[in-house]
Enzyme design. Structure first.
Site, PDB file in Angstrom:
ATOM      1  N   ASN A 152      34.176  31.608  52.945  1.00  0.00           N
ATOM      2  CA  ASN A 152      35.249  31.432  52.080  1.00  0.00           C
ATOM      3  C   ASN A 152      35.054  32.964  51.447  1.00  0.00           C
ATOM      4  O   ASN A 152      34.338  33.122  51.519  1.00  0.00           O
ATOM      5  CB  ASN A 152      34.543  30.757  50.474  1.00  0.00           C
ATOM      6  CG  ASN A 152      36.111  30.845  49.544  1.00  0.00           C
ATOM      7  OD1 ASN A 152      37.269  30.169  50.074  1.00  0.00           O
ATOM      8  ND2 ASN A 152      36.206  32.127  48.883  1.00  0.00           N
ATOM      9  N   GLU A 153      36.324  33.683  51.813  1.00  0.00           N
ATOM     10  CA  GLU A 153      36.233  35.225  52.024  1.00  0.00           C
ATOM     11  C   GLU A 153      34.863  35.423  52.251  1.00  0.00           C
ATOM     12  O   GLU A 153      33.827  36.534  51.230  1.00  0.00           O
ATOM     13  CB  GLU A 153      36.484  35.621  50.277  1.00  0.00           C
ATOM     14  CG  GLU A 153      38.151  34.904  49.889  1.00  0.00           C
ATOM     15  CD  GLU A 153      38.487  35.632  49.027  1.00  0.00           C
ATOM     16  OE1 GLU A 153      37.113  35.931  47.700  1.00  0.00           O
ATOM     17  OE2 GLU A 153      39.126  35.901  48.629  1.00  0.00           O
ATOM     18  N   GLU A 305      45.434  31.187  49.259  1.00  0.00           N
ATOM     19  CA  GLU A 305      45.236  31.048  47.907  1.00  0.00           C
ATOM     20  C   GLU A 305      46.181  31.888  46.812  1.00  0.00           C
ATOM     21  O   GLU A 305      46.446  33.011  47.735  1.00  0.00           O
ATOM     22  CB  GLU A 305      43.732  31.280  46.703  1.00  0.00           C
ATOM     23  CG  GLU A 305      42.301  31.239  48.146  1.00  0.00           C
ATOM     24  CD  GLU A 305      41.559  31.275  47.382  1.00  0.00           C
ATOM     25  OE1 GLU A 305      41.102  32.112  46.335  1.00  0.00           O
ATOM     26  OE2 GLU A 305      40.457  30.967  48.364  1.00  0.00           O
ATOM     27  N   TRP A 313      39.467  37.733  36.312  1.00  0.00           N
ATOM     28  CA  TRP A 313      38.005  39.018  36.503  1.00  0.00           C
ATOM     29  C   TRP A 313      39.018  39.803  36.381  1.00  0.00           C
ATOM     30  O   TRP A 313      38.065  41.279  37.154  1.00  0.00           O
ATOM     31  CB  TRP A 313      37.923  38.291  38.184  1.00  0.00           C
ATOM     32  CG  TRP A 313      38.713  38.006  39.260  1.00  0.00           C
ATOM     33  CD1 TRP A 313      39.321  36.735  39.274  1.00  0.00           C
ATOM     34  CD2 TRP A 313      39.878  38.834  39.546  1.00  0.00           C
ATOM     35  NE1 TRP A 313      40.160  37.214  40.150  1.00  0.00           N
ATOM     36  CE2 TRP A 313      41.110  38.424  40.338  1.00  0.00           C
ATOM     37  CE3 TRP A 313      40.554  40.513  39.397  1.00  0.00           C
ATOM     38  CZ2 TRP A 313      42.205  38.574  41.404  1.00  0.00           C
ATOM     39  CZ3 TRP A 313      41.120  40.693  40.528  1.00  0.00           C
ATOM     40  CH2 TRP A 313      42.563  39.814  41.019  1.00  0.00           C
ATOM     41  N   LYS A 354      36.180  29.217  34.384  1.00  0.00           N
ATOM     42  CA  LYS A 354      36.823  28.232  33.412  1.00  0.00           C
ATOM     43  C   LYS A 354      38.058  28.950  33.016  1.00  0.00           C
ATOM     44  O   LYS A 354      38.961  27.703  32.321  1.00  0.00           O
ATOM     45  CB  LYS A 354      36.410  26.773  32.723  1.00  0.00           C
ATOM     46  CG  LYS A 354      35.841  28.493  31.507  1.00  0.00           C
ATOM     47  CD  LYS A 354      34.539  26.583  31.089  1.00  0.00           C
ATOM     48  CE  LYS A 354      33.739  28.310  30.058  1.00  0.00           C
ATOM     49  NZ  LYS A 354      33.020  29.760  30.018  1.00  0.00           N
ATOM     50  N   HIS A 356      40.068  30.851  34.790  1.00  0.00           N
ATOM     51  CA  HIS A 356      41.366  30.916  35.504  1.00  0.00           C
ATOM     52  C   HIS A 356      42.426  29.574  36.079  1.00  0.00           C
ATOM     53  O   HIS A 356      42.029  28.899  35.771  1.00  0.00           O
ATOM     54  CB  HIS A 356      40.558  31.211  37.483  1.00  0.00           C
ATOM     55  CG  HIS A 356      41.082  31.604  38.483  1.00  0.00           C
ATOM     56  ND1 HIS A 356      42.557  31.276  38.598  1.00  0.00           N
ATOM     57  CD2 HIS A 356      40.938  32.996  38.852  1.00  0.00           C
ATOM     58  CE1 HIS A 356      42.844  31.394  40.348  1.00  0.00           C
ATOM     59  NE2 HIS A 356      42.297  32.581  39.997  1.00  0.00           N
TER      60      HIS A 356
END
Ligand code: GLA
Length: 656
Positions: A152-153, A305, A313, A354, A356
């Protein structure tokens, strides 16, 4: 080679990361029911599930994942299955400290967050391969499995000793001898000459400026090491399922990875995209990333995504206002996406993300975000049969190269204000505002299919790229080139004369006497009402240009700010936004490139994909758009005769 169309089969994939290991099993059943109602047809499982599968070294706990795969399949939902290797379990760091990355200051990054793995660690690579092997073997024949999502990324760094050893091997392969390395790095400067390979290090903490060629090679090396991690896992899953495509999700316009090189190794190119809903240029930033991803994919791509609402963030995280999620999702489809997916399906109640948003937020099924999720699912299902697989038409290419980015954002340069990504964004925004659809291309790509090529800035230009640009113009192409281009060769060595001589001849420049970077906020004036920012140049023309716009006032009074020689334009400053848009509109008209539609209001983006015309309204009031002819709006079913009115964040998808 398996492709995205094997997965989509005429649909647009809709869904997102599903992390059900955070929830009791009764919630899983509620999830799949709500997914079906929302039109979700794809979920990504397993992205961060390593400690669930392997809670103790060598154990395997797949029962929970078996049940989830079956549950998804029973509800007609395909699974994008991720290898869980982006977040090793805590036991790994404790038992194998060699798997942990070390930063440039010598600090070890520990578990407790995520992505705490060293791309260079042989132990990490062995354990990642082992779990990938078992995962692939277990689910190869599962009917829910549609696509592999590796890690992932990818974005980790390592400056530690194991990375240093691999760096030396990488350098030996690149240069063959220490003499060649010393030459390429210019180590005669500051007494840096290496007499033994063991002296060569990753760029670590130093007293003063580092050797820029060493930093450049370390960035190349880091991208290559991460790519080795990717291809190792890819090859394992391919062996088990040669018929299924493989992807990994890029971060949008991220500097750490040569995504041109990476895209060649993927069956499907996918990206994560989180424009700031409060940023007035958020939509344009999205368009740039979408154009870049489509160009890397050479066709349809996956939006792997995005956020249904707020992220968590930024310093202040504002939600997407009503309608914006739909608008930006349909923008991605207009620009070639055949998948619209999210991080994540159900918003977490615990853990670092949580706050997001999710497709199903804390407010539940009746919350606005989820209601919009449902509406979008219906919209995508309606347009999918007409749009999936369609090609996006672009006459203009914008050039971008990671290696040029890597040399231009280092220490010790003429100005810290000239960020590669910001300049790329400013030029792309000008083309976007001029309603010109753009691909993004590598400077060594075949450019002959484009009527116009735009180079926002390419500080590093290889010989091949310089020859490519010259040949493109000789072949009848129109080139518009921004400042600071062709300054160094691929070793970051300044070209004689401070700018590649082929480019100087192309634009009609005899001498580049000096660069005159501008202080933040300062501007320079030039003829034609052009005002420049960031940068200016003291250029002496060679008398062959057909047209110049001269600086007015100041030290550079009378010298050319813009030169045009035949079809080659050079722009020695960053024009203010309107001036850059107007200049590019003029150059495009000369190249025979028309806007997507004439007379478009500023706030309306228009893109042609397949036989369809997408109209995307980025404003909040009502706006009327004239569209000659008779069309059908696939979103509403309405017939459009000559004119369509778009409301707040409104979209029309018009079929002839
Ligand atoms: C990235 C990651 C996700 C999540 C989101 C949050 O895209 O891949 O796991 O952290 O960011 O925006």
């Amino acid at each position: 080679m398996p492709r995205l169309s094997d997965v989509t089969r005429g649909r647009i994939l809709y869904g997102g990361d599903w992390n059900p290991e955070q929830w009791p099993e009764e919630t899983w059943r509620q999830d799949v029911r709500l997914m079906r109602e929302a039109g979700v047809n794809s979920v990504t499982l397993g992205v961060f599930s390593w400690s669930r599968i392997e809670p103790r070294p060598g154990e395997r706990h797949f029962g929970w994942l078996d049940r989830l795969m079956d549950l998804a399949h029973d509800h007609g939902i395909g699974v994008v299955l991720a290898t869980p290797t982006a977040s090793p379990p805590p036991w790994m760091g404790r038992l194998h400290p060699d798997t942990l990355p070390v930063d440039a200051d010598g600090h070890t990054e520990l578990w407790g967050g995520r992505q705490h793995f060293s791309h260079s660690s042989a132990t990490y690579r062995r354990l990642a391969a082992a779990i990938t092997e078992d995962l692939a073997a277990r689910y190869a024949a599962h009917p829910a499995l549609t696509l592999w999502h590796i890690n992932n990324e990818y974005c980790t760094h390592d400056h530690g000793d194991e990375a240093a050893a691999r760096f030396r091997t990488w350098l030996r392969h690149r240069y063959g001898s220490l003499d060649a390395l010393n030459t390429a790095w210019g180590t005669a400067f500051w007494s840096q000459t290496y007499g033994d390979w063991e002296e060569v290090l990753p760029p670590r903490r130093t007293h003063y400026l580092k050797n820029p060629a060493q930093v450049l090679d370390f960035r190349r090396f880091t991208s290559d090491m991460l790519l080795e991690c990717f291809t190792a896992e890819r090859d394992i899953v391919r062996r088990h399922t040669p018929h299924l495509p493989v992807t990994t999700n890029f971060m949008p316009l991220w500097s750490g990875q040569d995504a041109w090189r990476w895209a060649e190794e993927e069956d499907v190119v996918s990206v994560d995209l989180y424009p700031d809903p409060d940023d007035p240029s958020g939509a344009q930033h999205g368009a740039l990333v979408q154009d870049m991803t489509r160009s890397q994919a050479r066709g349809p791509w996956m939006l792997m995504e995005q956020a249904a609402g707020a992220v968590n963030w930024r310093p202040v995280n504002r939600p997407k206002p009503r309608g914006l999620n739909r608008l930006w999702s349909l923008q991605a489809v207009a620009r070639g996406a055949d998948a619209v997916c999210y991080f994540q399906w159900r918003q977490s109640r615990q853990g670092a993300e949580k706050y997001h948003s999710g497709m199903l937020g804390h407010a539940g099924p009746d919350g606005r975000a989820h209601q919009e999720t449902r509406r979008l699912g219906a919209d995508l299902a309606r347009i999918a049969p007409h749009v999936a697989g369609g090609a996006v038409a672009a006459d203009v290419a914008v050039l971008h190269d990671w290696h040029a980015w890597w040399v231009s954002d280092q220490e010790g340069r003429p100005s810290r204000e000239t960020g590669h990504a910001e300049i790329l964004g400013a030029w792309h925004r000008a083309l976007w505002r001029a309603h010109l659809t753009t691909d993004v291309a590598h400077p060594e790509h075949d450019l002959t299919g484009y009527r116009m090529v735009v180079v926002p800035t390419l500080h590093l230009l290889t010989d091949r790229a310089a020859d490519n640009l010259v040949a493109y113009v000789r072949g009848g192409g129109t080139l518009v080139c921004g400042f600071g281009t062709g300054v160094v060769d691929e070793d970051d060595r300044v070209r004689p004369g401070g700018m590649d001589e082929r480019l100087r001849a192309l634009f009609g420049i005899r001498i580049l006497h000096e660069w005159w970077p501008l202080e933040p906020g300062a501007t320079v004036e030039a003829e034609g009402g052009l005002r420049g920012t960031l940068w200016s140049e003291e250029l002496e023309p060679d008398g062959t240009a057909d047209e110049t716009l001269a600086y007015r006032g100041g030290e550079l009074d009378g010298l050319p700010a813009v030169l045009r020689k035949g079809r080659a334009w050079y722009v020695s400053t960053l024009p203010e936004p309107d001036a850059l848009r107007d200049l590019l509109t003029r150059a495009a008209a000369g190249a025979g490139v028309r806007p997507v539609l004439d007379g478009l209001p500023e706030a309306v983006e228009a893109v042609r994909r397949g036989g369809l015309l997408f109209l995307l309204h980025h404003g909040r009031g009502d706006v009327a758009v004239d569209v000659p002819g008779i069309h059908r709006d696939l979103l509403t079913g309405a017939t459009v005769t000559g004119r369509v009115t778009l409301g707040r964040y409104g979209v029309a998808v018009l079929a002839p």
